[in-house]
Write a protein that holds these residues in place. Structure first.
Motif, short mmCIF file in Angstrom:
data_model
loop_
_atom_site.label_atom_id
_atom_site.label_comp_id
_atom_site.label_asym_id
_atom_site.label_seq_id
_atom_site.Cartn_x
_atom_site.Cartn_y
_atom_site.Cartn_z
N GLU A 1 -2.57 14.13 0.55
CA GLU A 1 -2.43 13.16 1.64
C GLU A 1 -3.79 12.53 1.98
O GLU A 1 -3.92 11.29 2.10
CB GLU A 1 -1.87 13.89 2.86
CG GLU A 1 -1.57 13.04 4.05
CD GLU A 1 -1.32 13.90 5.31
OE1 GLU A 1 -1.30 15.16 5.22
OE2 GLU A 1 -1.17 13.30 6.39
N GLN B 1 -4.91 10.23 -0.87
CA GLN B 1 -4.17 8.97 -0.85
C GLN B 1 -4.74 8.02 0.20
O GLN B 1 -4.87 6.82 -0.01
CB GLN B 1 -2.68 9.23 -0.59
CG GLN B 1 -1.82 7.98 -0.74
CD GLN B 1 -2.06 7.27 -2.08
OE1 GLN B 1 -2.05 7.91 -3.14
NE2 GLN B 1 -2.30 5.96 -2.04
N ARG B 2 -5.13 8.60 1.35
CA ARG B 2 -5.71 7.76 2.42
C ARG B 2 -7.00 7.10 1.98
O ARG B 2 -7.28 5.96 2.34
CB ARG B 2 -5.97 8.61 3.67
CG ARG B 2 -4.69 8.92 4.41
CD ARG B 2 -4.99 9.62 5.73
NE ARG B 2 -3.83 9.51 6.59
CZ ARG B 2 -3.46 10.44 7.46
NH1 ARG B 2 -4.18 11.54 7.62
NH2 ARG B 2 -2.40 10.26 8.20
#
Ligand code: TXA
Ligand code: MG
Length: 347
Positions: A53, A56-57
């Motif tokens: 996560e 991905q950011r």
């Protein structure tokens, strides 16, 4: 849009690990969100290397192609053994000689990090930065931190918090403003899975410094030949391109002046990228910017990216740049200039 917090931190402060702003930034990283902070080379955009996560950011905020892997930053040598395997004695020797510092080593990857960090490769790039703020954040977070340069993909890397704000305000959770970074160009990326080791990206540690420690290193052929595919995926992108058409002019002052005169007659807005030694010698150009002292190339590396951003603000049509000796930190400077100029050179 998110609200981007900005924290002003003095890198000379003692016990930075107790500073509430550092603790808050580290806590955000532990929650798998992303924050920018200074390193000794350029500002990085950090995220938890173990979290898909968080990674991905990072890619989303930068608009970075997902096939371009990230460098994992550590605060201690113990952290390295959890990330990579088969660290040869020669690679250890480099860690002992240059860490903390602007040298990234590409080593065989171990399972403990997100596959997105390495973009599916079997190797991982690691480095231990030498900025007290970066090191405090990484050790308080107590995580390996993936951190590409904190610019929008295709822009020059940020050497001031102001540049990070220009590119990423509203897209990331926070920015630690620790003032100007030192080296000014990124770390050297060295592939330690080949014999001899291979420079994939010239940077803050020069080829000569590496040779002093390991005897022999080679250059990725793609650094000098355009018909080769670079082994560092990021090196194939056009990067660092100013808005204006830029040309490198190795012949120097007289040739640059003739080009300026010609373009002015044709109504162009012309910029010259020069050095302190020559800054007063150009006539008729719209903008003449010195990026440092030719006699001390580290000053040129320190200001190069800022200078490229200044040319964008000056709205010139064309930029003529002096060139530099291809040795020491000059190798990194010439590599970045040549990318900014997309290889255009006036012989
Ligand atoms: O100085 C620096 O290295 C800065 C600061 C923030 O630490 N970081 C930085 O990261 O420049 P970035 O993502 O902008 O550049 C990383 C480069 C890219 O060219 C990437 O393709 C290459 O390193 N790279 C990363 N992992 C690799 C791997 N496993 N094999 C080959 N190249 C790799
Ligand atoms: Mg970058």
């Amino acid at each position: 849009m998110v609200e981007t917090k900005i924290w002003q931190v003095d890198r000379t402060e003692r016990h930075l690990e107790n500073n509430p702003m550092i603790i808050e930034a580290a806590e955000i990283l532990r929650q798998n969100d992303v924050v920018a902070f200074p390193t000794e080379t350029v500002y990085g955009l950090g995220g938890n290397a173990k979290s898909d996560e968080a990674i991905q950011r990072i890619y989303t905020a930068k608009g970075r192609p997902s096939d371009n892997p990230l460098i994992v930053h550590v605060a201690s040598k113990d952290q390295v053994d959890a990330i990579c395997t088969d660290i040869t004695p020669l690679a250890r020797k480099l860690m002992n000689a240059f860490w903390p510092g602007p040298l990234t080593l590409v080593l065989p990857k171990r399972g403990d990090i997100s596959t997105r960090v390495t973009a599916g490769l079997s190797t991982v790039a690691v480095r231990m930065p030498n900025d007290p703020i970066a090191r405090a954040i990484i050790s308080v977070a107590n995580l390996p931190i993936a951190a590409p340069s904190a610019n929008l993909s295709g822009k020059p890397s940020p050497t001031l918090a102001k540049h990070v704000i220009e590119d990423l305000n509203g897209k990331i959770a926070g920015i630690v403003d620790g003032g100007a970074t030192g080296v000014g160009v990124e770390s050297t990326v060295l592939d330690c899975t080949t014999t001899p080791f291979t420079i994939l990206r010239p940077g803050g540690i020069s080829k000569e410094q590496l040779i002093d420690v390991v005897g022999l290193v080679s250059d990725d052929p793609a650094l000098t030949r355009t018909d080769q595919t670079p082994k560092a995926p990021g090196m194939k992108y056009k990067h660092y391109a100013p808005k204006a058409l830029m040309y490198m002019v190795p012949k120097g002052k007289e040739t640059i002046q003739a080009l300026v005169n010609h373009d002015k007659e044709h109504g162009q807005r012309v910029g010259v990228l020069t050095t302190d030694e020559n800054v007063h010698r150009y006539l008729n150009a719209d903008v003449v910017i010195s990026c440092g002292e030719r006699a001390q190339l580290s000053t040129v590396a320190h200001q190069l990216y800022q200078t490229l951003r200044e040319f964008d603000e000056a709205n010139v049509d064309v930029i003529y740049s002096e060139t530099f000796p291809d040795e020491g930190i000059g190798q990194a400077i010439m590599n970045r200039l040549s990318k900014a100029a997309a290889g255009r050179i006036i012989e």
